[in-house]
Write an enzyme that holds these catalytic residues in place. Structure first.
Site, PDB file in Angstrom:
ATOM      1  N   LYS A  83       0.813  -1.101  -0.160  1.00  0.00           N
ATOM      2  CA  LYS A  83       0.100   0.043   0.078  1.00  0.00           C
ATOM      3  C   LYS A  83       0.792   1.300  -0.036  1.00  0.00           C
ATOM      4  O   LYS A  83       1.829   1.393   0.832  1.00  0.00           O
ATOM      5  CB  LYS A  83      -0.739   0.097   1.218  1.00  0.00           C
ATOM      6  CG  LYS A  83      -2.462  -0.229   1.221  1.00  0.00           C
ATOM      7  CD  LYS A  83      -2.955  -0.182   2.520  1.00  0.00           C
ATOM      8  CE  LYS A  83      -4.510  -0.238   2.363  1.00  0.00           C
ATOM      9  NZ  LYS A  83      -5.031  -0.035   3.534  1.00  0.00           N
TER      10      LYS A  83
HETATM   11  C1  E4P Z   1      -8.476   0.419   3.717  1.00  0.00           C
HETATM   12  O1  E4P Z   1      -7.705  -0.160   3.079  1.00  0.00           O
HETATM   13  C2  E4P Z   1      -8.459   1.184   5.084  1.00  0.00           C
HETATM   14  O2  E4P Z   1      -7.690   0.506   5.819  1.00  0.00           O
HETATM   15  C3  E4P Z   1      -9.750   1.305   5.574  1.00  0.00           C
HETATM   16  O3  E4P Z   1     -10.942   0.911   4.836  1.00  0.00           O
HETATM   17  C4  E4P Z   1     -10.058   2.696   6.327  1.00  0.00           C
HETATM   18  O4  E4P Z   1     -11.284   2.805   6.890  1.00  0.00           O
HETATM   19  P1  E4P Z   1     -11.765   3.663   8.030  1.00  0.00           P
HETATM   20  O5  E4P Z   1     -11.919   4.924   7.479  1.00  0.00           O
HETATM   21  O6  E4P Z   1     -12.630   3.225   8.852  1.00  0.00           O
HETATM   22  O7  E4P Z   1     -10.398   4.009   9.144  1.00  0.00           O
END
Ligand code: E4P
Length: 224
Positions: A83
């Site tokens: 990522k």
């Molecule tokens: C995506 O890969 C993120 O880890 C995640 O969906 C973020 O979600 P949040 O806004 O609930 O922290």
């Protein structure tokens, strides 16, 4: 549509994988900091359980450092997808890594233009965050729709991974729009199974059966 689990909790991952419905896992530095003492070992353990794509995020700001960290992460397991945040440096790193066969999930996408740049840089996945867009009074699902339209217009191969899912409506609306993947916090994954009419309907069927037949469904020779 693929379903990923958005967590770094080992027990939750094991439990959800038992359904046979989980195709992958997404983590982020916040999720890992809640669960892991050694992030590398933890990511390896997740990959061994899910045996599918596991997103693990770099924590560097500069593209050359992102590339070094990305190589380290991708050596943990062939399932790791790196990522990279949606910044200028992140896009430079994405371009370079993708060119060298390392799969990148460009994360923290909040606009259609960011999505287009990430797709153009060769991202394997892009992660638009629906819930966080809703949080600031914009329309997260509209963002997803716009990104899917852009992907179709130009035939990008990047898979759209709907992230920051806050409730089951985000899930099925994303599916209607046609995203490739939705990543779900475990709580929302389990909510998808539930409907009050399923519970009451099942109870009535069982009550009616038991009242009349007393037995379960068995072969004649096994009946008392
Ligand atoms: C995506 O890969 C993120 O880890 C995640 O969906 C973020 O979600 P949040 O806004 O609930 O922290």
């Amino acid at each position: 549509m693929k379903i990923f689990l958005d967590t770094a909790n080992i027990e939750e991952i094991k439990k959800a994988c038992e359904t046979g419905l989980i195709d992958g896992v997404t983590t982020n530095p916040s999720l890992l900091s809640q669960e892991a003492s050694d992030p590398i070992k933890h990511i390896k353990e997740i990959a061994e359980i899910v045996k599918g794509p596991v997103s693990a995020e770099v924590t560097a700001i500069k593209s050359d450092e992102m590339i070094t960290q990305a190589k380290l992460l991708s050596e943990i397991s062939p399932y790791v997808v790196v990522k990279i945040p949606m910044t200028e440096e992140g896009i430079k790193a994405t371009k370079e890594l993708s060119k060298n066969g390392i799969k990148v999930n460009v994360t923290l996408i909040f606009s259609p233009s960011q999505a287009l740049l990430a797709m153009k840089a060769g991202a394997y996945y892009i992660s638009p965050f629906i819930g966080r867009v809703d949080d600031i009074s914009y329309d997260g699902l509209k963002l997803i729709k716009d990104i899917c339209e852009i992907k179709r217009n130009y035939g990008f191969e990047t898979e759209i991974l709907a992230a920051s899912i806050r409730h089951p409506v985000h899930f099925y609306e994303s599916a209607k729009i046609g995203v490739d993947i939705v990543t779900l916090p475990p709580k929302i994954f389990w909510q998808l199974f539930k409907h009050p009419l399923t519970d009451t309907g099942l109870q009535k069927f069982l009550d009616d059966w038991n009242l009349k037949f007393k037995n379960g469904l068995t072969k004649e020779k096994d009946r008392k």
